[in-house]
Design an enzyme around this catalytic site. Structure first.
Site, PDB file in Angstrom:
ATOM      1  N   ASN A 208     -28.838  77.176  39.831  1.00 12.64           N
ATOM      2  CA  ASN A 208     -29.763  78.213  39.375  1.00 12.64           C
ATOM      3  C   ASN A 208     -30.071  77.968  37.908  1.00 12.64           C
ATOM      4  OD1 ASN A 208     -27.713  79.610  37.727  1.00 12.64           O
ATOM      5  ND2 ASN A 208     -26.813  80.131  39.708  1.00 12.64           N
ATOM      6  N   ASP A 276     -24.487  81.458  45.783  1.00 14.72           N
ATOM      7  CA  ASP A 276     -24.043  82.204  46.967  1.00 14.72           C
ATOM      8  C   ASP A 276     -23.718  81.273  48.133  1.00 14.72           C
ATOM      9  OD1 ASP A 276     -24.297  84.791  45.828  1.00 14.72           O
ATOM     10  OD2 ASP A 276     -26.463  84.705  46.114  1.00 14.72           O
ATOM     11  N   LYS A 286     -26.717  59.242  49.836  1.00 15.93           N
ATOM     12  CA  LYS A 286     -27.969  59.894  49.478  1.00 15.93           C
ATOM     13  C   LYS A 286     -28.858  60.043  50.710  1.00 15.93           C
ATOM     14  CE  LYS A 286     -32.134  59.328  46.671  1.00 15.93           C
ATOM     15  NZ  LYS A 286     -32.852  58.453  45.730  1.00 15.93           N
ATOM     16  N   PRO A 303     -17.178  81.493  48.492  1.00 15.97           N
ATOM     17  CA  PRO A 303     -16.255  82.614  48.298  1.00 15.97           C
ATOM     18  C   PRO A 303     -16.800  83.598  47.262  1.00 15.97           C
ATOM     19  CG  PRO A 303     -15.407  80.632  47.236  1.00 15.97           C
ATOM     20  CD  PRO A 303     -16.580  80.215  48.065  1.00 15.97           C
ATOM     21  N   ASP A 304     -16.519  84.873  47.470  1.00 19.00           N
ATOM     22  CA  ASP A 304     -16.938  85.927  46.541  1.00 19.00           C
ATOM     23  C   ASP A 304     -15.819  86.107  45.514  1.00 19.00           C
ATOM     24  OD1 ASP A 304     -17.627  88.313  45.234  1.00 19.00           O
ATOM     25  OD2 ASP A 304     -18.714  89.033  46.988  1.00 19.00           O
ATOM     26  N   LYS A 337     -23.858  97.184  44.085  1.00 21.55           N
ATOM     27  CA  LYS A 337     -22.990  96.010  43.972  1.00 21.55           C
ATOM     28  C   LYS A 337     -21.629  96.408  43.420  1.00 21.55           C
ATOM     29  CE  LYS A 337     -22.701  91.368  41.948  1.00 21.55           C
ATOM     30  NZ  LYS A 337     -23.421  90.305  41.208  1.00 21.55           N
ATOM     31  N   LYS A 341     -18.358  95.571  45.570  1.00 20.00           N
ATOM     32  CA  LYS A 341     -17.390  94.587  45.078  1.00 20.00           C
ATOM     33  C   LYS A 341     -16.059  95.219  44.699  1.00 20.00           C
ATOM     34  CE  LYS A 341     -20.514  91.202  44.997  1.00 20.00           C
ATOM     35  NZ  LYS A 341     -20.447  89.982  45.813  1.00 20.00           N
TER      36      LYS A 341
END
Length: 400
Positions: A208, A276, A286, A303-304, A337, A341
């Site tokens: 990201n 995520d 490749k 994993p969170d 959230k 969480k």
């Protein structure tokens, strides 16, 4: 607290140098020894005689003074103090410090010291706000240099805004904090930062736009308040701060393992933008482009890390803080959230493209806690970090 402490005071060239005279007097009243260093420009505003009289010490001025080098070389002078204070710290001095220049006694001492450095900036508001100056400030904060001020107010030049040197009591309070290692002394804080890179094949990955700037600033601010900081970082654009324990990782699973290894902690701040998803199976070679055939990528959930720590049955840090980077319904999504969480606070921000926050130098956050939503104004990421670190310190101290 200052009894028996030695302060190496570097006085820069600016009208605010007159405050350094009062600063020396009050430091001595508190039991400190003050060793003064004058730049050439400072001598245009205060005289060596007045500085020596108030400090009751010899004034150091010349890098190439052979007598001084025989009695106390600049290396020894830079290390004999408990703290180095630069007041006023001009734009020129900040630039030299950030650039690693050492062409006079003051800049050489700042390069040679192994002690903490506290600066009290003082300059015209336009100079303070200039991008070059702000780049230098960011570099110095990352290097572990402590700042007090500048304050808003009227300038000697007639302009108004940030740039006034902090008042003497504020500087003395900052000196005491620096020497006392701050309110978080003895506390261990875990900070995650940066993106994670999830490999697709040996040359491609999922990531990201996170630069890691906010997490880095938070780690530096906590360090400045005296905390022992474990900094678990993905492949960020910005370098990690000095004075913290850096654990470099690449993937979400590596970050999870590093976080678990760093516990226990008094607080954990999860500022990393963890991917995520990852590839269900990474290819060893490749993936080749084939005309008319698109590769099919199968994802698996990562994993969170935040939820895993926040919901620990044993060993949970007393304060767990997550981040929520949102593009829509920021407060509602961040509030949900936090509940989902199980963390204590969520720092929410709008990272829509038009805000310029993702990868930018500023942030506008809302702190979501059990008490509700506290909206903070847009400010530099360093100021967000300082405000959050102070909130963490206040909360941990109240919990004693």
């Amino acid at each position: 607290m200052l009894n028996g402490k030695t302060i190496l005071l570097i006085i820069g060239g600016g009208i605010a140098a007159f405050k350094s005279l009062d600063l020396m007097r009050r430091l001595r009243d508190e039991g400190a020894r003050v060793v003064p260093v004058l730049t050439k420009a400072a001598e245009e505003f205060v005289t060596p005689l007045s500085v020596s009289a108030l400090a009751a010490e010899k004034v150091y001025r010349d890098l190439f003074d052979l007598t001084d080098e025989a009695e106390m070389g600049h290396i020894e002078l830079s290390r004999a103090a408990d703290l180095v204070v630069v007041a006023p710290a001009t734009a020129d001095l900040l630039g030299k410090m950030a650039g690693g220049l050492a062409n006079d006694l003051a800049s050489t001492l700042l390069m040679a010291t192994d002690k903490r450095v506290l600066v009290a900036p003082a300059m015209n508001v336009r100079m303070w706000e200039h991008p070059a100056c702000q780049r230098n400030v960011g570099t110095l904060r990352g290097d572990g240099v402590l700042f007090v001020g500048p304050n808003d107010g009227a300038m000697a030049c007639g302009e108004f805004g940030p740039g006034r040197m902090s008042e003497v009591p504020e500087i003395i309070a900052a000196i005491k904090t620096a020497l006392g290692d701050g309110p978080l002394k003895g506390k261990h804080v875990l900070v995650t930062s940066g993106p994670t890179h999830e490999p697709i094949d040996p040359v491609r990955y999922i990531a990201n736009r996170s630069s890691g700037a906010q997490g880095t600033a938070i780690a530096a601010a906590l360090r400045d308040l005296g905390a022992k900081v474990t900094f678990v970082t993905g492949p960020a654009d910005v370098p990690p701060p000095q004075g913290v324990e850096v654990v470099a990782v690449e993937t979400a699973r590596e970050m999870k393992d590093a976080v678990e290894a760093a516990l226990p902690a008094d607080a954990a701040i999860f500022a990393a933008a963890v991917a995520d998803w990852r590839m269900a199976s990474e290819t060893a070679s490749k993936i080749k482009k084939q005309d008319g055939a698109l590769p099919v990528l199968e994802f698996a959930e990562n994993p969170d890390i935040l939820a895993g720590v926040a919901q620990m049955a044993a060993g949970r840090p007393p304060l767990v803080i997550g981040f929520a980077a949102e593009t829509d319904d920021v407060i509602a999504n961040a509030t949900a959230k936090r509940a989902r969480k199980g963390c204590d606070w969520i720092v929410a921000n709008d990272v829509s493209a038009e805000t310029g926050i993702m990868g930018g130098s500023e942030n506008a956050v809302t702190l979501i806690s059990e008490a509700g939503a506290d909206v903070w104004p847009r400010m530099s990421k360093e100021k967000v970090a300082a405000q959050l670190a102070q909130r963490v310190a206040d909360t941990l101290l109240q919990a004693k």
